[in-house]
Scaffold this active site. Sequence first.
Site, PDB file in Angstrom:
ATOM      1  N   ARG A 142       0.917  -1.265   0.004  1.00 48.08           N
ATOM      2  CA  ARG A 142       0.012   0.004   0.071  1.00 48.08           C
ATOM      3  C   ARG A 142       0.935   1.195   0.006  1.00 48.08           C
ATOM      4  O   ARG A 142       1.734   1.512   0.838  1.00 48.08           O
ATOM      5  CB  ARG A 142      -0.931  -0.125   1.267  1.00 48.08           C
ATOM      6  CG  ARG A 142      -1.745   1.472   1.496  1.00 48.08           C
ATOM      7  CD  ARG A 142      -2.614   1.282   2.527  1.00 48.08           C
ATOM      8  NE  ARG A 142      -3.211   2.416   2.889  1.00 48.08           N
ATOM      9  CZ  ARG A 142      -3.245   3.333   3.906  1.00 48.08           C
ATOM     10  NH1 ARG A 142      -2.746   3.100   5.035  1.00 48.08           N
ATOM     11  NH2 ARG A 142      -3.690   4.673   3.752  1.00 48.08           N
ATOM     12  N   HIS A 170      -2.777  10.908   0.777  1.00 46.30           N
ATOM     13  CA  HIS A 170      -2.092  10.627   1.896  1.00 46.30           C
ATOM     14  C   HIS A 170      -1.669  12.116   2.489  1.00 46.30           C
ATOM     15  O   HIS A 170      -0.329  12.147   2.738  1.00 46.30           O
ATOM     16  CB  HIS A 170      -1.367   9.598   2.104  1.00 46.30           C
ATOM     17  CG  HIS A 170      -1.028   9.142   3.463  1.00 46.30           C
ATOM     18  ND1 HIS A 170      -1.123   7.416   3.815  1.00 46.30           N
ATOM     19  CD2 HIS A 170      -0.375   9.542   4.734  1.00 46.30           C
ATOM     20  CE1 HIS A 170      -0.844   7.457   4.956  1.00 46.30           C
ATOM     21  NE2 HIS A 170      -0.498   8.508   5.598  1.00 46.30           N
ATOM     22  N   GLU A 221      -7.101   8.463   6.586  1.00 43.69           N
ATOM     23  CA  GLU A 221      -7.363   9.240   7.742  1.00 43.69           C
ATOM     24  C   GLU A 221      -7.731  10.823   7.480  1.00 43.69           C
ATOM     25  O   GLU A 221      -7.207  11.518   7.970  1.00 43.69           O
ATOM     26  CB  GLU A 221      -6.178   9.262   8.643  1.00 43.69           C
ATOM     27  CG  GLU A 221      -5.760   7.786   9.061  1.00 43.69           C
ATOM     28  CD  GLU A 221      -4.270   7.584   9.781  1.00 43.69           C
ATOM     29  OE1 GLU A 221      -3.735   8.758  10.135  1.00 43.69           O
ATOM     30  OE2 GLU A 221      -3.977   6.756  10.193  1.00 43.69           O
ATOM     31  N   ASN A 239      -7.140   2.054  10.358  1.00 41.34           N
ATOM     32  CA  ASN A 239      -5.838   2.314  10.746  1.00 41.34           C
ATOM     33  C   ASN A 239      -5.978   2.179  12.335  1.00 41.34           C
ATOM     34  O   ASN A 239      -6.843   2.858  12.926  1.00 41.34           O
ATOM     35  CB  ASN A 239      -5.441   3.551  10.403  1.00 41.34           C
ATOM     36  CG  ASN A 239      -5.105   3.491   8.863  1.00 41.34           C
ATOM     37  OD1 ASN A 239      -5.003   2.599   8.218  1.00 41.34           O
ATOM     38  ND2 ASN A 239      -4.395   4.521   8.531  1.00 41.34           N
ATOM     39  N   TYR A 273      -3.809   2.055  16.232  1.00 41.78           N
ATOM     40  CA  TYR A 273      -2.675   1.875  17.073  1.00 41.78           C
ATOM     41  C   TYR A 273      -3.026   1.835  18.337  1.00 41.78           C
ATOM     42  O   TYR A 273      -2.129   1.071  19.317  1.00 41.78           O
ATOM     43  CB  TYR A 273      -1.946   3.162  16.748  1.00 41.78           C
ATOM     44  CG  TYR A 273      -1.100   3.407  15.305  1.00 41.78           C
ATOM     45  CD1 TYR A 273      -0.230   2.927  14.962  1.00 41.78           C
ATOM     46  CD2 TYR A 273      -2.075   4.000  14.431  1.00 41.78           C
ATOM     47  CE1 TYR A 273       0.307   2.855  13.878  1.00 41.78           C
ATOM     48  CE2 TYR A 273      -1.827   3.870  12.902  1.00 41.78           C
ATOM     49  CZ  TYR A 273      -0.572   3.356  12.796  1.00 41.78           C
ATOM     50  OH  TYR A 273       0.128   3.295  11.570  1.00 41.78           O
ATOM     51  N   GLU A 313      -3.312  -0.001   8.496  1.00 40.52           N
ATOM     52  CA  GLU A 313      -2.138   0.265   9.024  1.00 40.52           C
ATOM     53  C   GLU A 313      -2.359  -0.198  10.433  1.00 40.52           C
ATOM     54  O   GLU A 313      -3.377  -0.202  11.388  1.00 40.52           O
ATOM     55  CB  GLU A 313      -2.050   1.873   9.204  1.00 40.52           C
ATOM     56  CG  GLU A 313      -1.592   2.521   7.886  1.00 40.52           C
ATOM     57  CD  GLU A 313      -1.537   4.150   8.240  1.00 40.52           C
ATOM     58  OE1 GLU A 313      -1.048   4.537   9.247  1.00 40.52           O
ATOM     59  OE2 GLU A 313      -1.509   4.883   7.325  1.00 40.52           O
TER      60      GLU A 313
END
Length: 456
Positions: free
Chosen positions: A77, A121, A166, A294, A296, A362
């Site tokens: 990606r 992005h 995002e 994504n 985290y 991600e």
Amino acid sequence: MSTITFPQGFLWGAATAAYQVEGAVAEDGRTASIWDTFSHTPGRVLDGDTGDVACDHYHRYADDVALMARLGLGAYRFSVSWPRVQPGGRGRANQRGLDFYRRLTDELLERGIEPWVTLYHWDLPQELEDAGGWPARDTAARFAEYAALVHEALGDRVRHWITLNEPWCAAFLGYAHGRHAPGGSDAAAALAACHHMLLGHGLATRAIRSADSAAVIGTTLNVQSLIAHSDSPADREALRRVDGIGNRIFLDPLLRAEYPADVATDIAHLTDLSFIHPGDLATIAAPIDFLGLNYYNPLVVAASVDGQPSAGPAWPGCADVSFIRRGFPVTHMGWEIDPAGLTALLRRVTEDYGPIPLYITENGAAYADTVDADGGVHDQDRIDYFARHLHACLEAIRAGVPLQGYFAWSLMDNFEWGWGYSRRFGLLHVDYATQRRTIKDSGHWYAEVIRRSSLQ
Ligand code: IFM
């Protein structure tokens, strides 16, 4: 020890983004993006780092693809730099810029690695920012034109398209908080930017779909996994607000063709929402084939009490909300490690929005890696992070979540936005002085996971 296997066909990948890895910012006709301007503004990025050279992926892509093949990646990606392929963000394509992505995708396909293209992005052409940026409606139309132009050049090689990465960060960190480019501090502008990014997504989806019925199109959100600090009505109300402006403001229009009514109330003091025109929601809700998430870390949300810092300007309508730290171990970003938040997030999206195919586009961790005397990078912390989060994915799959693939962030250490080169997320270590790449222990470990498509 038992082995747990991923479903057949599960896609294994790694991700990067143009400004974070390419460098070559003034080559072959590329013009400036908002991140060039921002990173060259003193005080914006730690140590004055910029993406001018980054990982020099623009010149080293073939060697990088060879390393991807060594890892056994099924997909890569990457994002296209808008000002590289359409300098200034309007008008004709820049063939030399497009040629880079043709060469990159050819190299990937020759190695059996599927290209997954992210169209935005965060590197908006500076000229479009000067003309109003994402708060201006015209930027959505410009984005769709650019998307069509990229598809025309690469559509014979690329099937998988991600319109935005995002948009929460691009809109709210970019236009309200100012921590990201273009460094704005106007909540109303950020809300308009948010709507125009969604509109741009819908217009781009429509443009690609009408040219290519085989295209597989989705978008990537950093939907937050939220935990209320307590069951008190005040903490639950805080969670509702953060969920509204962080999650439902994207998920509802994309997947239900409506904005959440409670969010409109929360932000009524900031905007009259006149940027929403008749027909916009139908455009935004153009059917997509998958949703990228994504993840985290989760956020623990509470009502503010005296002395606690509030959520801050990135969270319009959340003045009385605080984020609480629980004392969990953290990564080098200071982000608490909590894989349960990933399972909860995947389940929540499926339960609330139906069984749309999901990809983790991600997931990963920054650690202060060094190359040891033996030439290796022994990043056991990152291996543990990946292993625990992949177990969390399996748990969600077992609960019925249609999760179809996972992209590690990141393929290689790179320019971590406001943190410059001080934060390393890669499976590959990059020595920025020599551009030497070293496969970290986590890279070798990930290659083994991919080879077996299973976890021990
Ligand atoms: O590096 C970023 C990436 O560009 C977007 N998602 C989060 C990553 C880590 O901060």
